[in-house]
Write an enzyme that holds these catalytic residues in place. Sequence first.
Site, PDB file in Angstrom:
ATOM      1  N   SER A 173     -11.212  -2.004  41.904  1.00  0.00           N
ATOM      2  CA  SER A 173     -11.218  -0.581  42.255  1.00  0.00           C
ATOM      3  C   SER A 173     -12.641  -0.055  42.314  1.00  0.00           C
ATOM      4  CB  SER A 173     -10.424   0.209  41.208  1.00  0.00           C
ATOM      5  OG  SER A 173     -10.670   1.591  41.300  1.00  0.00           O
ATOM      6  N   TYR A 217      -9.969   2.479  32.419  1.00  0.00           N
ATOM      7  CA  TYR A 217      -9.558   1.795  33.642  1.00  0.00           C
ATOM      8  C   TYR A 217     -10.786   1.305  34.416  1.00  0.00           C
ATOM      9  CZ  TYR A 217      -7.370   1.063  38.227  1.00  0.00           C
ATOM     10  OH  TYR A 217      -6.936   0.514  39.419  1.00  0.00           O
TER      11      TYR A 217
END
Length: 268
Positions: free
Chosen positions: A150, A163
Amino acid sequence: MVGRATYDYSGESAVVTGSTSGIGRGIATALAEADADVVVNSRTASDVDETAAELDELGDGSVVGVAADLSRTDEIDRLIDEAIDAFGEIGILVNNAAVWPEEASMVDAPLEDWDAAMHVNVRAQYYASKLVARHMIERGLEGSIVNVTSQTGDRRTGGRGLYGTSKTAVNGLTWRMAHELANEDIRMNAVSTDATDSRQLRREAGRIAADRSGQTTEDVLEEWAAERPLGRLGRPADVADAVLFLCSDAATYVVGTILRVSGGGNLQ
Protein backbone atom coordinates in the site's frame (compact mmCIF):
# COMPACT_ATOMS: atom_id res chain seq x y z
CA MET A 1 -6.09 4.32 -25.07
CA VAL A 2 -3.98 2.14 -27.36
CA GLY A 3 -3.17 -1.53 -27.11
CA ARG A 4 -5.11 -4.39 -25.59
CA ALA A 5 -3.73 -7.06 -23.28
CA THR A 6 -5.13 -10.55 -22.93
CA TYR A 7 -3.74 -13.32 -20.77
CA ASP A 8 -3.78 -17.10 -21.03
CA TYR A 9 -3.16 -18.83 -17.71
CA SER A 10 -4.44 -22.25 -18.72
CA GLY A 11 -2.44 -24.98 -17.01
CA GLU A 12 -1.24 -22.59 -14.29
CA SER A 13 -2.22 -22.89 -10.64
CA ALA A 14 -2.49 -19.98 -8.21
CA VAL A 15 -3.20 -19.32 -4.55
CA VAL A 16 -4.74 -15.94 -3.70
CA THR A 17 -5.04 -15.22 0.01
CA GLY A 18 -7.86 -13.07 1.35
CA SER A 19 -9.81 -13.50 -1.87
CA THR A 20 -13.53 -13.60 -1.09
CA SER A 21 -14.04 -9.83 -1.40
CA GLY A 22 -12.46 -6.63 -2.64
CA ILE A 23 -9.00 -6.64 -4.18
CA GLY A 24 -8.34 -10.31 -3.49
CA ARG A 25 -11.56 -11.41 -5.14
CA GLY A 26 -10.76 -9.18 -8.11
CA ILE A 27 -7.39 -10.90 -8.53
CA ALA A 28 -8.85 -14.38 -8.16
CA THR A 29 -11.60 -13.51 -10.64
CA ALA A 30 -9.11 -12.30 -13.25
CA LEU A 31 -7.01 -15.46 -12.90
CA ALA A 32 -10.10 -17.67 -13.17
CA GLU A 33 -11.27 -15.78 -16.26
CA ALA A 34 -7.81 -16.39 -17.77
CA ASP A 35 -8.37 -20.16 -17.28
CA ALA A 36 -6.02 -20.66 -14.31
CA ASP A 37 -6.69 -23.15 -11.53
CA VAL A 38 -7.23 -20.99 -8.44
CA VAL A 39 -7.38 -21.51 -4.68
CA VAL A 40 -9.45 -18.83 -2.96
CA ASN A 41 -9.12 -18.19 0.74
CA SER A 42 -10.52 -16.35 3.74
CA ARG A 43 -11.21 -17.21 7.36
CA THR A 44 -14.92 -17.91 6.82
CA ALA A 45 -15.82 -21.26 5.27
CA SER A 46 -19.18 -20.12 3.91
CA ASP A 47 -17.60 -17.15 2.11
CA VAL A 48 -14.89 -19.39 0.67
CA ASP A 49 -17.38 -21.98 -0.58
CA GLU A 50 -19.64 -19.37 -2.14
CA THR A 51 -16.78 -17.54 -3.86
CA ALA A 52 -15.21 -20.74 -5.18
CA ALA A 53 -18.53 -21.90 -6.64
CA GLU A 54 -19.12 -18.56 -8.39
CA LEU A 55 -15.60 -18.22 -9.79
CA ASP A 56 -15.51 -21.83 -10.93
CA GLU A 57 -18.06 -20.89 -13.61
CA LEU A 58 -15.82 -18.25 -15.22
CA GLY A 59 -13.08 -20.08 -17.11
CA ASP A 60 -11.77 -23.49 -18.13
CA GLY A 61 -9.72 -23.94 -14.94
CA SER A 62 -10.96 -25.14 -11.57
CA VAL A 63 -11.50 -22.99 -8.50
CA VAL A 64 -11.45 -24.46 -5.01
CA GLY A 65 -11.73 -22.80 -1.62
CA VAL A 66 -9.69 -23.28 1.53
CA ALA A 67 -10.77 -21.52 4.72
CA ALA A 68 -7.71 -20.60 6.80
CA ASP A 69 -6.80 -17.95 9.37
CA LEU A 70 -3.52 -16.48 8.18
CA SER A 71 -2.62 -15.17 11.62
CA ARG A 72 -1.76 -18.82 12.43
CA THR A 73 1.19 -20.57 10.82
CA ASP A 74 -0.44 -24.00 11.15
CA GLU A 75 -3.38 -22.72 9.13
CA ILE A 76 -1.01 -21.43 6.44
CA ASP A 77 0.64 -24.86 6.37
CA ARG A 78 -2.75 -26.43 5.73
CA LEU A 79 -3.69 -23.89 3.06
CA ILE A 80 -0.56 -24.59 1.04
CA ASP A 81 -0.80 -28.37 1.54
CA GLU A 82 -4.42 -28.41 0.38
CA ALA A 83 -3.59 -26.26 -2.63
CA ILE A 84 -0.86 -28.69 -3.68
CA ASP A 85 -3.19 -31.64 -3.10
CA ALA A 86 -5.85 -29.96 -5.28
CA PHE A 87 -3.71 -29.01 -8.26
CA GLY A 88 -0.42 -30.90 -7.92
CA GLU A 89 1.70 -27.76 -7.78
CA ILE A 90 1.59 -24.02 -7.11
CA GLY A 91 3.09 -21.76 -9.75
CA ILE A 92 1.66 -18.46 -8.50
CA LEU A 93 1.15 -17.06 -5.01
CA VAL A 94 -0.59 -13.75 -4.40
CA ASN A 95 -0.24 -12.57 -0.80
CA ASN A 96 -3.25 -10.30 -0.46
CA ALA A 97 -4.79 -11.02 2.97
CA ALA A 98 -4.52 -8.09 5.36
CA VAL A 99 -6.15 -6.51 8.39
CA TRP A 100 -6.72 -2.83 9.14
CA PRO A 101 -6.21 -2.07 12.83
CA GLU A 102 -8.59 0.48 14.33
CA GLU A 103 -7.42 4.03 13.67
CA ALA A 104 -5.46 5.24 16.70
CA SER A 105 -2.26 7.07 17.46
CA MET A 106 0.74 4.78 17.63
CA VAL A 107 1.18 5.84 21.25
CA ASP A 108 -2.35 4.86 22.24
CA ALA A 109 -2.82 1.77 20.04
CA PRO A 110 -2.87 -1.49 22.04
CA LEU A 111 0.00 -3.88 21.50
CA GLU A 112 -2.55 -6.49 20.39
CA ASP A 113 -3.29 -4.34 17.32
CA TRP A 114 0.41 -4.26 16.49
CA ASP A 115 0.60 -8.04 16.79
CA ALA A 116 -2.49 -8.57 14.61
CA ALA A 117 -1.20 -6.27 11.88
CA MET A 118 2.25 -7.82 11.83
CA HIS A 119 1.01 -11.42 11.98
CA VAL A 120 -1.42 -11.14 9.07
CA ASN A 121 0.08 -8.35 6.97
CA VAL A 122 3.75 -9.30 7.22
CA ARG A 123 4.46 -12.65 8.88
CA ALA A 124 1.80 -14.46 6.85
CA GLN A 125 3.19 -13.06 3.58
CA TYR A 126 6.68 -14.15 4.55
CA TYR A 127 5.66 -17.59 5.78
CA ALA A 128 3.42 -18.39 2.81
CA SER A 129 6.16 -17.20 0.45
CA LYS A 130 8.70 -19.34 2.28
CA LEU A 131 6.52 -22.47 1.95
CA VAL A 132 5.62 -21.87 -1.68
CA ALA A 133 9.18 -20.95 -2.66
CA ARG A 134 10.48 -24.16 -1.13
CA HIS A 135 7.82 -26.09 -3.07
CA MET A 136 8.79 -24.33 -6.31
CA ILE A 137 12.49 -25.03 -5.77
CA GLU A 138 11.86 -28.71 -5.03
CA ARG A 139 9.72 -29.06 -8.19
CA GLY A 140 12.02 -26.98 -10.38
CA LEU A 141 9.26 -24.47 -11.09
CA GLU A 142 9.84 -20.98 -12.47
CA GLY A 143 7.19 -19.42 -10.27
CA SER A 144 5.88 -15.97 -9.45
CA ILE A 145 5.00 -14.47 -6.08
CA VAL A 146 3.20 -11.13 -5.78
CA ASN A 147 2.76 -9.28 -2.49
CA VAL A 148 0.00 -6.71 -2.08
CA THR A 149 1.24 -3.59 -0.33
CA SER A 150 0.00 0.00 0.00
CA GLN A 151 0.99 3.62 -0.51
CA THR A 152 0.77 3.99 3.27
CA GLY A 153 3.98 1.96 3.39
CA ASP A 154 5.79 4.79 1.58
CA ARG A 155 4.46 7.70 3.59
CA ARG A 156 6.22 9.05 6.64
CA THR A 157 3.22 10.82 8.15
CA GLY A 158 -0.56 10.56 8.22
CA GLY A 159 -2.99 8.17 9.82
CA ARG A 160 -3.12 4.38 9.89
CA GLY A 161 0.28 4.17 11.56
CA LEU A 162 0.23 0.48 12.40
CA TYR A 163 -1.15 -0.51 9.00
CA GLY A 164 1.38 1.73 7.25
CA THR A 165 4.25 0.30 9.26
CA SER A 166 3.21 -3.23 8.33
CA LYS A 167 3.17 -2.28 4.65
CA THR A 168 6.60 -0.67 4.91
CA ALA A 169 7.76 -4.05 6.16
CA VAL A 170 6.10 -5.76 3.17
CA ASN A 171 8.06 -3.48 0.84
CA GLY A 172 11.30 -4.50 2.53
CA LEU A 173 10.32 -8.17 2.47
CA THR A 174 9.66 -7.92 -1.27
CA TRP A 175 13.06 -6.40 -2.06
CA ARG A 176 15.06 -8.72 0.18
CA MET A 177 13.31 -11.97 -0.68
CA ALA A 178 13.10 -11.16 -4.40
CA HIS A 179 16.87 -10.88 -4.58
CA GLU A 180 17.35 -14.29 -2.99
CA LEU A 181 14.61 -16.06 -4.96
CA ALA A 182 15.77 -14.70 -8.32
CA ASN A 183 18.69 -17.11 -8.10
CA GLU A 184 16.11 -19.92 -8.13
CA ASP A 185 14.20 -18.54 -11.16
CA ILE A 186 11.36 -17.41 -8.89
CA ARG A 187 10.21 -13.82 -9.40
CA MET A 188 8.83 -11.90 -6.44
CA ASN A 189 7.25 -8.48 -6.98
CA ALA A 190 4.56 -6.37 -5.33
CA VAL A 191 1.61 -4.21 -6.29
CA SER A 192 1.05 -1.09 -4.22
CA THR A 193 -2.50 0.20 -3.94
CA ASP A 194 -3.92 3.54 -2.89
CA ALA A 195 -7.64 4.22 -2.33
CA THR A 196 -9.20 1.14 -3.93
CA ASP A 197 -12.89 0.29 -3.59
CA SER A 198 -13.09 -2.58 -1.11
CA ARG A 199 -14.89 -3.67 2.02
CA GLN A 200 -12.18 -2.18 4.23
CA LEU A 201 -12.21 1.15 2.42
CA ARG A 202 -15.99 1.39 2.62
CA ARG A 203 -15.89 0.56 6.32
CA GLU A 204 -13.36 3.35 6.88
CA ALA A 205 -15.46 5.76 4.82
CA GLY A 206 -18.54 4.80 6.83
CA ARG A 207 -16.74 5.48 10.09
CA ILE A 208 -15.74 8.94 8.89
CA ALA A 209 -19.24 9.69 7.54
CA ALA A 210 -20.74 8.80 10.91
CA ASP A 211 -18.71 11.62 12.48
CA ARG A 212 -19.85 14.15 9.87
CA SER A 213 -23.34 15.56 10.03
CA GLY A 214 -25.35 14.93 6.87
CA GLN A 215 -22.68 12.90 5.07
CA THR A 216 -22.94 9.33 3.81
CA THR A 217 -20.35 6.67 3.03
CA GLU A 218 -20.77 7.46 -0.66
CA ASP A 219 -20.08 11.15 0.01
CA VAL A 220 -16.76 10.29 1.63
CA LEU A 221 -15.83 7.89 -1.18
CA GLU A 222 -16.61 10.56 -3.78
CA GLU A 223 -14.44 13.02 -1.86
CA TRP A 224 -11.53 10.58 -1.84
CA ALA A 225 -12.02 9.84 -5.54
CA ALA A 226 -11.86 13.55 -6.39
CA GLU A 227 -8.54 13.82 -4.54
CA ARG A 228 -6.87 11.24 -6.81
CA PRO A 229 -5.07 12.73 -9.83
CA LEU A 230 -7.11 10.46 -12.14
CA GLY A 231 -10.30 11.56 -10.41
CA ARG A 232 -11.59 8.15 -9.35
CA LEU A 233 -11.04 5.40 -6.83
CA GLY A 234 -9.10 2.34 -7.78
CA ARG A 235 -11.03 -0.79 -8.72
CA PRO A 236 -10.10 -4.37 -7.83
CA ALA A 237 -9.76 -5.02 -11.57
CA ASP A 238 -7.02 -2.37 -11.76
CA VAL A 239 -4.94 -4.28 -9.24
CA ALA A 240 -5.78 -7.61 -10.88
CA ASP A 241 -4.47 -6.32 -14.23
CA ALA A 242 -1.15 -5.50 -12.58
CA VAL A 243 -0.93 -8.94 -10.96
CA LEU A 244 -1.65 -10.72 -14.23
CA PHE A 245 1.08 -8.70 -15.92
CA LEU A 246 3.64 -9.44 -13.20
CA CYS A 247 2.92 -13.17 -13.30
CA SER A 248 2.97 -13.39 -17.10
CA ASP A 249 5.70 -13.99 -19.66
CA ALA A 250 5.54 -10.26 -20.45
CA ALA A 251 7.32 -9.63 -17.13
CA THR A 252 10.01 -12.32 -17.14
CA TYR A 253 12.71 -9.70 -16.47
CA VAL A 254 10.80 -7.88 -13.73
CA VAL A 255 12.07 -8.76 -10.24
CA GLY A 256 11.75 -6.99 -6.90
CA THR A 257 9.58 -4.22 -8.34
CA ILE A 258 6.79 -2.47 -6.45
CA LEU A 259 4.29 -1.63 -9.18
CA ARG A 260 2.19 1.31 -8.04
CA VAL A 261 -1.47 0.98 -8.98
CA SER A 262 -2.71 4.21 -7.48
CA GLY A 263 -4.24 6.54 -10.06
CA GLY A 264 -1.40 8.93 -9.31
CA GLY A 265 -1.94 8.81 -5.55
CA ASN A 266 1.69 7.83 -5.13
CA LEU A 267 2.64 11.30 -6.44
CA GLN A 268 0.86 13.17 -3.68
